[in-house]
Design an enzyme around this catalytic site. Sequence first.
Site, short mmCIF file in Angstrom:
data_model
loop_
_atom_site.label_atom_id
_atom_site.label_comp_id
_atom_site.label_asym_id
_atom_site.label_seq_id
_atom_site.Cartn_x
_atom_site.Cartn_y
_atom_site.Cartn_z
N GLY A 204 9.39 -2.47 -32.55
CA GLY A 204 8.28 -2.04 -31.71
C GLY A 204 8.73 -1.17 -30.56
N GLY A 206 9.18 -0.01 -26.45
CA GLY A 206 9.59 -0.64 -25.21
C GLY A 206 8.40 -1.11 -24.39
N VAL A 209 6.95 -4.40 -26.94
CA VAL A 209 7.91 -5.45 -27.28
C VAL A 209 8.96 -5.61 -26.18
CG1 VAL A 209 9.69 -6.14 -28.94
CG2 VAL A 209 7.53 -5.16 -29.74
N GLY A 210 9.46 -4.50 -25.65
CA GLY A 210 10.44 -4.60 -24.58
C GLY A 210 9.90 -5.31 -23.35
N GLU A 248 23.66 -1.85 -19.12
CA GLU A 248 24.62 -0.76 -19.37
C GLU A 248 23.79 0.50 -19.47
OE1 GLU A 248 26.35 2.12 -20.69
OE2 GLU A 248 26.54 1.14 -22.65
N CYS A 282 26.64 7.67 -23.55
CA CYS A 282 26.55 7.34 -22.11
C CYS A 282 27.91 7.49 -21.44
CB CYS A 282 25.99 5.93 -21.92
SG CYS A 282 26.92 4.64 -22.76
N GLU A 382 21.72 13.34 -16.12
CA GLU A 382 22.24 13.03 -17.46
C GLU A 382 21.47 13.86 -18.50
OE1 GLU A 382 23.75 9.10 -19.80
OE2 GLU A 382 21.69 9.04 -19.07
#
Length: 474
Positions: A204, A206, A209-210, A248, A282, A382
């Site tokens: 799912g 974010g 579900v997140g 992270e 990353c 980034e």
Amino acid sequence: MTPSTYTVAGHWIGGETVTGSADTLPVVNPATGEVVAETPAGTAADVDRAVAAARAAFPAWSATTPQHRADVLRRLGAGLAARTEEIAQAITAEMGSPIGMSRTAQVAFPAAVVESIAGLADDFAWTEEVGNSLIVREPIGVVGAITPWNFPLQQIVSKLAPALLAGNTMVFKPSENAPLTARILAEVAAEAGVPAGVFNVVYGTGATVGEAISAHPDIDMISFTGSTRAGQRISAVAAATVKRVALELGGKGANIILDDADLPAAVERGLMMAFSNGGQVCGAWPRMLVPASRQDEVVALAVEAAKQYTVGDPGDEATRIGPMASETHRQKVVGYIERGITDGARLVFGGPQRPEGLPVGAYVHPTIFADVDPTSAIAQEEIFGPVLTIIPYADEDEAVAIANGTLYGLTSGVFGEPEHALAIARRLRVGQVDVNAGHWNPLAPFGGYKHSGNGREFGRFGLEEFLETKSIQR
């Protein structure tokens, strides 16, 4: 050959497939734009069911010995290795990693991580005596894990292996953009002897579900890898239930090339660390810091080396850079390249145009800028694409200040005479520094300072993240 379609029948909850709602999410091959699979669009109710299964499985699993859990992990690692080609093809199809890299970094690396974590079982200090106190390290409970799309298997294995060795159970949400390996991992885990309910997968978004995992009162810890913005949201949501949160997050690594460095080796390694996985790492080094007097020499070496980074079909063994993971992400990366030109950086290789011969797919031309202002957007933010910024510095103090001068603090590299480079490495505010391309160590901690997150992965440092500490006075 990469299969044209994949089947994800449902969530994996309590050791079985659970269909969930009728709504689905497409999985798009970024090289072609074709839908290769659909996954369930999970709901908060699906999360509730998975958490209940994990909570029910926790007492029995946490009561097993660390040695038993280590044996299960070793079988899991062997199972992943046995399905290398299947997993590699799935990762290439879902997020565009070149097939060679999918077989090595995307699959072999996680298998090595599992083995290294299993090896901790015998020597880890599960209990110790401190004066009249017995110190006991116990599993934290039910762990919620949420991972990104750039390394679909590695990111979850780096959480699952220590969490299981510690005696925890888990509810896992993979990225909706790269969910195909999650089901394979669940199958391998079951075959390895992970009991039903110990590892659960809910597919799912974010936003649904997140959020449900982060807020759930019966989840004791969240372990998240992804963007800094998403990590901030998870922390805010999780705060209401005072659960542990390990993050992270993003990075903007600097590669400091000192005047006494082996210049060709430093540039070659630095370019690899900027362009690997299409720069979607990353821990990449997208900033190359060089003595101002040697910038032209560095630029010539970097441009020549960049010509070897073939862009193309990720299923082709010769390809070194595949598509970006999605068309949306391609547009973001191209936007940054255009921003760099507008802001006055000197474009020396690549640019915003599509790579020649690739009119379809989420492809970006690998790009190098020189004379980059260290405060500019392309040097601070980034990009997460194959964009290298070469930044000249006047002296070492300025180099260190530039390297430390972003919101991030995940990784960096230093090249130079070994003791000289080590002295510079000690001054960097990051969680991991490679000196002269030091070899990766699976037992060394990985994690960030500042907006790159908190907590550590790998080795005993990663295992400790998933443990509570109790003291018993006698």
